[in-house]
Design a protein around this motif. Sequence first.
Motif, PDB file in Angstrom:
ATOM      1  N   VAL A   1       6.933  -3.182  -1.028  1.00 51.05           N
ATOM      2  CA  VAL A   1       6.422  -1.819  -1.132  1.00 51.05           C
ATOM      3  C   VAL A   1       6.896  -1.235  -2.456  1.00 51.05           C
ATOM      4  CG1 VAL A   1       6.569   0.524  -0.190  1.00 51.05           C
ATOM      5  CG2 VAL A   1       6.425  -1.431   1.363  1.00 51.05           C
TER       6      VAL A   1
ATOM      7  N   ARG B   1       5.666   7.724  -0.457  1.00 49.78           N
ATOM      8  CA  ARG B   1       5.895   7.142   0.873  1.00 49.78           C
ATOM      9  C   ARG B   1       6.873   8.037   1.606  1.00 49.78           C
ATOM     10  NH1 ARG B   1       3.989   1.747   2.124  1.00 49.78           N
ATOM     11  NH2 ARG B   1       5.020   2.150   4.098  1.00 49.78           N
TER      12      ARG B   1
ATOM     13  N   LEU C   1      11.204   0.711   6.088  1.00 52.10           N
ATOM     14  CA  LEU C   1      10.732   0.987   4.727  1.00 52.10           C
ATOM     15  C   LEU C   1      11.717   0.489   3.668  1.00 52.10           C
ATOM     16  CD1 LEU C   1       8.591   2.216   2.881  1.00 52.10           C
ATOM     17  CD2 LEU C   1       9.789   4.406   3.058  1.00 52.10           C
TER      18      LEU C   1
ATOM     19  N   ASN D   1       4.409   2.914  10.968  1.00 46.80           N
ATOM     20  CA  ASN D   1       4.518   1.645  10.258  1.00 46.80           C
ATOM     21  C   ASN D   1       3.666   0.562  10.936  1.00 46.80           C
ATOM     22  OD1 ASN D   1       5.748  -0.002   8.205  1.00 46.80           O
ATOM     23  ND2 ASN D   1       7.049  -0.918   9.779  1.00 46.80           N
TER      24      ASN D   1
ATOM     25  N   THR E   1       6.458   2.444  -4.712  1.00 42.47           N
ATOM     26  CA  THR E   1       5.930   3.802  -4.684  1.00 42.47           C
ATOM     27  C   THR E   1       6.600   4.623  -5.775  1.00 42.47           C
ATOM     28  OG1 THR E   1       5.621   5.761  -3.315  1.00 42.47           O
ATOM     29  CG2 THR E   1       7.638   4.522  -2.918  1.00 42.47           C
TER      30      THR E   1
ATOM     31  N   MET F   1      11.091  -2.177   0.736  1.00 45.23           N
ATOM     32  CA  MET F   1      11.184  -1.792  -0.678  1.00 45.23           C
ATOM     33  C   MET F   1      12.161  -2.703  -1.422  1.00 45.23           C
ATOM     34  SD  MET F   1      11.000   2.360  -0.425  1.00 45.23           S
ATOM     35  CE  MET F   1      11.156   2.613  -2.178  1.00 45.23           C
TER      36      MET F   1
END
Lengths: 269, 160
Positions: A43, A26, A34, A115, A45, A38
């Motif tokens: 999210v 990401r 973000l 986004n 990654t 997270m």
Amino acid sequence: MYPFDYHRCASAEEAKALLAELGDGRLLAGGQSLLPMMKLRFVMTGNVIDLRDCEELRGIDIGSGAVTIGAMTRHVDVASSKELATALPVLAELAGGIGDPLVRAQGTMGGSIANNDPAADYPAACLGLGATILTTAGEIAADDFFLGVFETALAEGELVTGVRYPVPAAAAYMKFRHPASRFALAGVFVARAMDGLRIAVTGAGSQGVFRWHEAEAALTADFAPEALDGAELDTSDLNSDIHADADYRGHLVRVMAARAVRKILAANR
Amino acid sequence: MPLVNMTVNGRPVAREVEANTLLVLFLRETLRLTGTHVGCDTTQCGACVVHVNGRAVKSCTTLALSCEDAEVVTIEGLSDGEALHPMQAAFREHHGLQCGYCTPGMIMSAVGMVRRLGTDLDRDTIRDELEGNICRCTGYQNIVEAIRAGALAMADRPDA
């Protein structure tokens, strides 16, 4: 946050190559959306690629008839740009209303657009002004870019590098903010562009930002707040949640649109 | 674990951190600088505000590794030894705190505000600019008065 490996790139091309090499990653621009996602584990990654060294993606270029802004330009720099305050003041005002001063010190235009949060401000500006999204693979018209909630036309591994905004004859953006998150419960961008009138609505639609074509037709016929009364708005396509139901959001869209029209009329008086 | 180098309150530091370490936890748990607080941990309350390369930011929404080579200033780095920074002195003078939990963030935001907008701040501007800082005691009146006075005092202290 789930664990991940951290990488840092100094250019969009470098980031693109790294993303392809890693397979799973990401891009971290300003991190103001973000990182919270997270932290909530929405999210996950394996790799975070930090773009904060990409100086080539920062900057505001005032051209003839259009303004081009680099993807990594922070909201605070758009909001406080003296050149932009003259060339495209509506965009400086919009950027100055995103989040709070601390969020604006880190959040970036490109991050917001890539986004495509359904209540973000920049997508309304792009769609309302008929902007062109510049990417590592070419150009995408705003009308074709915003596909749905957190969904865009960006292909796998394609990065936003900037946005070119045509300068309209007049424009205004009005939003009704959620008092805690500062996201738009309803935000309406009205622009009298060279190729016609455009109205973009954010925060209200169940599929994210959209053009309110009925109101565009009504205001093209008669550019007055009262003209909006006759414009149809299908509230079955609007969001309902604990903050506002669809009917209330529909009402807010009308009120914000009327305020934007009044603001344009007052400025041109 | 990756290594991060940064300058914190004028002192160079180098530490190993997990990649997902937030700046606020790095400051509090690794460096033991506990003046920076965690209030909401959701980018809203501003108790965690610090300066990174001169910009006031929320350290709960910044990765420690993103601050490689950065100049970080926390509330501990604001005073000159025992002498309070003018903004700290103004908060004390004007009773700009009740429980004190939000105060470090308020003061770091206020100093950032002055650096961006100058030392003559009207009360409406201060209230607008405090949008990212929440006081749960709701003692905003004196916070606004403290920032107004602290900003004016900073005019006499260009180095502050």
